[in-house]
Design a protein around this motif. Sequence first.
Motif, PDB file in Angstrom:
ATOM      1  N   ARG A 120       0.833  -1.102   0.071  1.00  0.00           N
ATOM      2  CA  ARG A 120      -0.039  -0.092   0.220  1.00  0.00           C
ATOM      3  C   ARG A 120       0.851   1.253  -0.041  1.00  0.00           C
ATOM      4  NH1 ARG A 120      -2.761  -0.549   5.053  1.00  0.00           N
ATOM      5  NH2 ARG A 120      -1.808  -2.374   5.661  1.00  0.00           N
ATOM      6  N   GLU A 121       1.802   1.111   0.738  1.00  0.00           N
ATOM      7  CA  GLU A 121       3.107   2.453   0.849  1.00  0.00           C
ATOM      8  C   GLU A 121       3.523   2.637  -0.880  1.00  0.00           C
ATOM      9  OE1 GLU A 121       4.291   2.127   5.352  1.00  0.00           O
ATOM     10  OE2 GLU A 121       5.495   1.051   3.902  1.00  0.00           O
ATOM     11  N   ALA A 122       3.929   1.420  -1.297  1.00  0.00           N
ATOM     12  CA  ALA A 122       4.384   1.708  -2.659  1.00  0.00           C
ATOM     13  C   ALA A 122       3.212   2.571  -3.758  1.00  0.00           C
ATOM     14  CB  ALA A 122       4.820   0.300  -3.275  1.00  0.00           C
ATOM     15  N   LEU A 123       2.149   1.877  -3.605  1.00  0.00           N
ATOM     16  CA  LEU A 123       1.025   2.707  -4.438  1.00  0.00           C
ATOM     17  C   LEU A 123       0.846   4.221  -4.068  1.00  0.00           C
ATOM     18  CD1 LEU A 123      -1.737  -0.174  -4.654  1.00  0.00           C
ATOM     19  CD2 LEU A 123       0.452   0.367  -6.043  1.00  0.00           C
ATOM     20  N   GLU A 124       1.082   4.531  -2.891  1.00  0.00           N
ATOM     21  CA  GLU A 124       0.924   5.978  -2.326  1.00  0.00           C
ATOM     22  C   GLU A 124       2.317   6.629  -2.862  1.00  0.00           C
ATOM     23  OE1 GLU A 124       1.815   9.447  -0.438  1.00  0.00           O
ATOM     24  OE2 GLU A 124       3.119   7.710  -0.117  1.00  0.00           O
ATOM     25  N   ALA A 125       3.440   5.927  -3.057  1.00  0.00           N
ATOM     26  CA  ALA A 125       4.561   6.583  -3.457  1.00  0.00           C
ATOM     27  C   ALA A 125       4.566   6.605  -5.137  1.00  0.00           C
ATOM     28  CB  ALA A 125       5.711   6.120  -2.935  1.00  0.00           C
ATOM     29  N   GLY A 126       3.484   5.869  -5.710  1.00  0.00           N
ATOM     30  CA  GLY A 126       3.402   5.953  -7.003  1.00  0.00           C
ATOM     31  C   GLY A 126       4.279   5.103  -7.756  1.00  0.00           C
ATOM     32  N   ILE A 127       4.611   3.788  -7.197  1.00  0.00           N
ATOM     33  CA  ILE A 127       5.583   2.810  -7.670  1.00  0.00           C
ATOM     34  C   ILE A 127       4.878   1.740  -7.734  1.00  0.00           C
ATOM     35  CG2 ILE A 127       7.672   4.197  -6.903  1.00  0.00           C
ATOM     36  CD1 ILE A 127       8.275   1.459  -5.311  1.00  0.00           C
ATOM     37  N   PRO A 128       4.927   0.881  -8.973  1.00  0.00           N
ATOM     38  CA  PRO A 128       4.318  -0.368  -9.126  1.00  0.00           C
ATOM     39  C   PRO A 128       5.033  -1.584  -8.312  1.00  0.00           C
ATOM     40  CG  PRO A 128       5.543  -0.033 -11.118  1.00  0.00           C
ATOM     41  CD  PRO A 128       5.869   1.176 -10.180  1.00  0.00           C
ATOM     42  N   VAL A 129       4.233  -2.713  -8.350  1.00  0.00           N
ATOM     43  CA  VAL A 129       4.773  -3.819  -7.470  1.00  0.00           C
ATOM     44  C   VAL A 129       4.636  -4.959  -8.304  1.00  0.00           C
ATOM     45  CG1 VAL A 129       3.917  -5.168  -5.482  1.00  0.00           C
ATOM     46  CG2 VAL A 129       3.437  -2.815  -5.651  1.00  0.00           C
ATOM     47  N   VAL A 130       5.915  -5.746  -8.007  1.00  0.00           N
ATOM     48  CA  VAL A 130       5.979  -7.162  -8.558  1.00  0.00           C
ATOM     49  C   VAL A 130       5.925  -8.212  -7.577  1.00  0.00           C
ATOM     50  CG1 VAL A 130       7.474  -8.923  -9.805  1.00  0.00           C
ATOM     51  CG2 VAL A 130       7.522  -6.450 -10.414  1.00  0.00           C
ATOM     52  N   ALA A 131       4.838  -8.945  -7.421  1.00  0.00           N
ATOM     53  CA  ALA A 131       4.666 -10.057  -6.256  1.00  0.00           C
ATOM     54  C   ALA A 131       4.364 -11.593  -6.756  1.00  0.00           C
ATOM     55  CB  ALA A 131       3.268  -9.631  -5.635  1.00  0.00           C
ATOM     56  N   LEU A 132       4.638 -12.330  -5.748  1.00  0.00           N
ATOM     57  CA  LEU A 132       4.646 -13.788  -6.000  1.00  0.00           C
ATOM     58  C   LEU A 132       3.146 -14.023  -6.232  1.00  0.00           C
ATOM     59  CD1 LEU A 132       6.143 -16.462  -6.215  1.00  0.00           C
ATOM     60  CD2 LEU A 132       5.307 -16.554  -3.671  1.00  0.00           C
ATOM     61  N   ALA A 133       2.781 -14.837  -6.944  1.00  0.00           N
ATOM     62  CA  ALA A 133       1.491 -15.441  -7.228  1.00  0.00           C
ATOM     63  C   ALA A 133       0.740 -15.987  -6.106  1.00  0.00           C
ATOM     64  CB  ALA A 133       1.169 -16.278  -8.482  1.00  0.00           C
ATOM     65  N   ASP A 134      -0.576 -16.069  -5.862  1.00  0.00           N
ATOM     66  CA  ASP A 134      -1.440 -16.634  -4.986  1.00  0.00           C
ATOM     67  C   ASP A 134      -1.129 -16.048  -3.481  1.00  0.00           C
ATOM     68  OD1 ASP A 134      -3.307 -18.488  -3.871  1.00  0.00           O
ATOM     69  OD2 ASP A 134      -1.819 -20.017  -3.426  1.00  0.00           O
ATOM     70  N   SER A 135      -1.446 -14.500  -3.626  1.00  0.00           N
ATOM     71  CA  SER A 135      -1.292 -13.922  -2.399  1.00  0.00           C
ATOM     72  C   SER A 135      -2.440 -12.768  -2.229  1.00  0.00           C
ATOM     73  CB  SER A 135       0.206 -13.477  -2.227  1.00  0.00           C
ATOM     74  OG  SER A 135       0.645 -12.329  -3.001  1.00  0.00           O
ATOM     75  N   GLY A 136      -2.647 -11.964  -1.443  1.00  0.00           N
ATOM     76  CA  GLY A 136      -3.203 -10.819  -1.256  1.00  0.00           C
ATOM     77  C   GLY A 136      -2.518  -9.580  -2.407  1.00  0.00           C
ATOM     78  N   ALA A 137      -1.448  -9.491  -2.200  1.00  0.00           N
ATOM     79  CA  ALA A 137      -0.474  -8.489  -2.972  1.00  0.00           C
ATOM     80  C   ALA A 137      -0.949  -8.872  -4.497  1.00  0.00           C
ATOM     81  CB  ALA A 137       0.843  -8.513  -2.630  1.00  0.00           C
ATOM     82  N   ALA A 138      -0.897 -10.116  -4.656  1.00  0.00           N
ATOM     83  CA  ALA A 138      -0.963 -10.824  -6.037  1.00  0.00           C
ATOM     84  C   ALA A 138      -2.363 -10.354  -6.539  1.00  0.00           C
ATOM     85  CB  ALA A 138      -0.783 -12.099  -6.419  1.00  0.00           C
ATOM     86  N   ASP A 139      -3.516 -10.501  -5.694  1.00  0.00           N
ATOM     87  CA  ASP A 139      -4.765 -10.088  -6.039  1.00  0.00           C
ATOM     88  C   ASP A 139      -5.158  -8.660  -6.344  1.00  0.00           C
ATOM     89  OD1 ASP A 139      -5.443 -12.891  -5.453  1.00  0.00           O
ATOM     90  OD2 ASP A 139      -6.102 -12.432  -3.396  1.00  0.00           O
TER      91      ASP A 139
END
Length: 389
Positions: free
Chosen positions: A302-321
């Motif tokens: 959530r902090e990354a999105l506030e800072a305006g940067i995208p996210v690369v996440a491992l599949a099958d997680s809340g972050a990936a959703d």
Amino acid sequence: MGRISMRVAVVHSFYRSDQPSGENVAVLQQVGALRNAGIEILEVFRSTDEESEAPLYKVRSAISVATGVDFGHPQRAISEFAPDLVHVHNTFPNFGTRWLTKLQIPIVTTLHNFRASCANGLLYRDGHICLECPTSGSKAAFVHGCYQGSRAASLPAAISTAGGAKGNRLLKASAAIITQSARVHSFMIQQGIPEVRLHLIPGFVEEIHTQVTEPPTIPRFIFVGRNTPEKGLAELLQLWPTELQLDVVGSNEMAPTLHQGKNNLGNLGVRQRAWIMEHLPNYTALVFPGRVWEGAYPLVVREALEAGIPVVALADSGAADLITDFDVGAIYEDGSASQLLSGLGATINGGQRLRLHAREVYKLLLTKDKWVSEMGTAYKHARAMGVGS
């Protein structure tokens, strides 16, 4: 936004201060936001740091967890305060729950983990997602020693989760249950919680940045988190491409065997949250290899999105959703170096367009004003539902 005229008693058991807890931070931030919105708050807090100094603490906490019996009298202060409702965050391991169910006051419960269905609260065992207790009964928690690696320590938690989320004493008494990610929301429905009592309200992040910066000329990525098995740092380092820079924040040391010969890995050690927020815009993307579902959209995501940067996440997680639902980055499958490299490349190629979109998703979902407004609605719903809903 308008002021909310209401009195709320907030119940929370704080985890040990020597173990960083995003949940503890979130509760304090949310209490502050509610106060700023005009709500009168009574803090009904207990700290493991303080409680553990009392004689027979382990025995008392085990009894409280297993049976719901509480050895204090928190209801007295609550009755004197006369709140419109009681908002419970965490009772484990310092509160019983029976006293809560006897209050003639509507209860709102925020879920921060899977403790109602899982002894360790993570749905994670031996390096993988585990759904054995929610699907087959909590005896498995005792057999595997899921809490602190001990059968003795796991027994109270196994007893408390015997009925799963549907049979949980506190959740049965709650007029409103706050879920903080789509995955948790769906899981609770699958566990038999009536959807009418569930409210999906992601946690907020304070707005720090006023503009979205251009991506760095030379791509650079950042990992933020502890070096514990469920955070997935070891697996990430094994897959990391030699041609891209990764800075690791939050771990005092990285496994030497993984670090040897990799000059593109920077270990920045433990940093304060203010430093992290200040420096996030200097990176192409956040990399989040967490191996658990998480009880909420992860704070650093959530902090990354506030800072305006995208996210690369491992599949099958809340972050990936979150990434999939709102197109704010890329995901990769466990063990796939090629998919990781492809995802990193997608954030590089996305450039400023993707960064601006990440910031827009933050404004849409994760601001404090948005959270306060939706909590106000949930509170009104709980009061309308009444006691013993």
